[in-house]
Enzyme design. Sequence first.
Site, PDB file in Angstrom:
ATOM      1  N   GLU A  56     -24.549  59.567-109.057  1.00 43.68           N
ATOM      2  CA  GLU A  56     -24.978  58.459-108.201  1.00 43.68           C
ATOM      3  C   GLU A  56     -23.952  58.069-107.137  1.00 43.68           C
ATOM      4  O   GLU A  56     -23.422  56.953-107.146  1.00 43.68           O
ATOM      5  CB  GLU A  56     -25.307  57.228-109.053  1.00 43.68           C
ATOM      6  CG  GLU A  56     -26.423  57.453-110.062  1.00 43.68           C
ATOM      7  CD  GLU A  56     -26.888  56.156-110.733  1.00 43.68           C
ATOM      8  OE1 GLU A  56     -26.275  55.099-110.506  1.00 43.68           O
ATOM      9  OE2 GLU A  56     -27.879  56.225-111.482  1.00 43.68           O
ATOM     10  N   GLU A  79     -31.185  60.496-116.154  1.00 47.32           N
ATOM     11  CA  GLU A  79     -31.108  59.154-116.765  1.00 47.32           C
ATOM     12  C   GLU A  79     -32.442  58.457-116.570  1.00 47.32           C
ATOM     13  O   GLU A  79     -33.035  58.524-115.496  1.00 47.32           O
ATOM     14  CB  GLU A  79     -30.047  58.261-116.104  1.00 47.32           C
ATOM     15  CG  GLU A  79     -28.632  58.551-116.462  1.00 47.32           C
ATOM     16  CD  GLU A  79     -27.650  57.616-115.760  1.00 47.32           C
ATOM     17  OE1 GLU A  79     -28.005  56.442-115.505  1.00 47.32           O
ATOM     18  OE2 GLU A  79     -26.542  58.067-115.458  1.00 47.32           O
TER      19      GLU A  79
HETATM   20  C1  FCB Z   1     -26.876  54.069-113.818  1.00 49.22           C
HETATM   21  C2  FCB Z   1     -25.526  54.594-114.255  1.00 49.22           C
HETATM   22  C3  FCB Z   1     -25.304  54.547-115.740  1.00 49.22           C
HETATM   23  C4  FCB Z   1     -25.853  53.272-116.349  1.00 49.22           C
HETATM   24  C5  FCB Z   1     -27.281  53.050-115.915  1.00 49.22           C
HETATM   25  C6  FCB Z   1     -27.925  51.828-116.506  1.00 49.22           C
HETATM   26  O1  FCB Z   1     -26.795  53.647-112.493  1.00 49.22           O
HETATM   27  O2  FCB Z   1     -25.372  55.934-113.826  1.00 49.22           O
HETATM   28  O3  FCB Z   1     -23.937  54.711-115.984  1.00 49.22           O
HETATM   29  O4  FCB Z   1     -25.045  52.217-116.039  1.00 49.22           O
HETATM   30  O5  FCB Z   1     -27.339  52.964-114.521  1.00 49.22           O
END
Ligand code: FCB
Length: 463
Positions: A173, A362
């Site tokens: 990110e 994620e």
């Molecule tokens: C993302 C991050 C991860 C976590 C989630 C909730 O932006 O990559 O580390 O904090 O959000």
Amino acid sequence: MELTPSADPFPAFPADFAWGTATAAYQIEGAWDEDGKGPSTWDTFVHQPGRVTRGQTGDVACDFYHRWESDLDLMAQLGVNAHRFSVAWSRVLPAGRGVPNEAGLAFYDRLVDGLLARGIAPYVTLHHWDLPQALEDEGGWTSRATAEAFAEYAALMGDRLGDRVTGWITLNEPFVLTSFGHSFGVHAPGRTMLLGVWAVVHHLLLAHGLGTRALRDAGVTGGVGITQNLSPVWALTDSPEDTAAAAKLDALYNRQWLDPILLGTQPVDPEATYPGSDFSVVRDGDAAIIATPIDFLGVNFYNPQQVKGAASDNPMGFELVPIDGVPRTGFDWPVVPSALTDLLVGLRDHYGAALPPMFITENGTSIPDVIDADGRVRDGFRIAYLDRHLRAIADAMAAGVDMRGYFCWTFTDNFEWAEGFDQRFGLVYVDPDTQARTPKDSFAWYRQVVTGEAAGRVPEVIP
Ligand code: FCB
């Protein structure tokens, strides 16, 4: 607003689909100054007053550095066949470059072998936001030297783990690292450069390209990619002002981080978008390095964004508008699973043959979980969230999108950056005082999904 799982049979996913969990070093490891580890920007940040809710730190976090074996045993019980973790750069290179720390390298060696011994394929993120403080002191991501140090670090890890890692993720990110960490200062390194961050954007993209090449030069056998947080951006109305505002945020949030890598072009005009920046940082040949082909794209998805046109004195050119009328997570994020289908199909339509296979690296939700008197954590909202998003992925796959895996964020409750332990995202409840682990209802639910038991029926919600 309530969120419920679908009552329809659960879709079947391909037999070789990667089913995993995702974690990040700073959020779980603790041992922040043990065994030769150097300080990172997050170590510095959390020790400054007022940075994290209630002054919490990741000094101990989930103590994963010491408890990794029993945590991997629990992961094996979950039944996943893949796991995404990150390496703490300053644990293996305490000064960010130069002399490696053998104890740090040995830790990740054991971790990779421990995963493989349990039938779990390792996916490694090289940089999940915890930059060695020594590099920050020399300019951090405003400096080209940091991108070059990243390539050295990538080569080191590729040499050490490259024969056993299935997937390499250069950066996590970069948009959040740029905006939260460098524009607004709510994450480490806590800089408040506002719009003057073009050098950070460019050096992160460059680091990705240099790192990709360094991993390949090191002969890694696994694929190489990057993880981006991506969101469909909705215009509040179809007025020209709102539509233009949505295009502007889409460029900043999504396309700025994809087009240079996948198409070799930069959709934003740096001088118009990042006034006050150093524009001399771009050198001949950088665009080609950034566009080095990747094997996969990692997508982190949590929620869509909505904007409207902004007043003429707003330099961003858009204003965020809350999405109403949908369930909300513990973080107050709107839950719109169909937006994930739209995102994935939209990426395929926009990038066509330039888009590599994708993983969801994620996806998950925080909720204010509690352990009930009978010892159970009834996180039905999380089950519904995961259920709806996995079905949204299946819908995208049915529309022909090439998806290769899904990593749930996250395995255990952990140190959620500026919120500390106050936002719980785990399949496993963690008491940060005792370090006790309690699998939640979602753990039993996800086990049925990842083992394929759920396919063709409605997975049991009660363990
Ligand atoms: C993302 C991050 C991860 C976590 C989630 C909730 O932006 O990559 O580390 O904090 O959000």
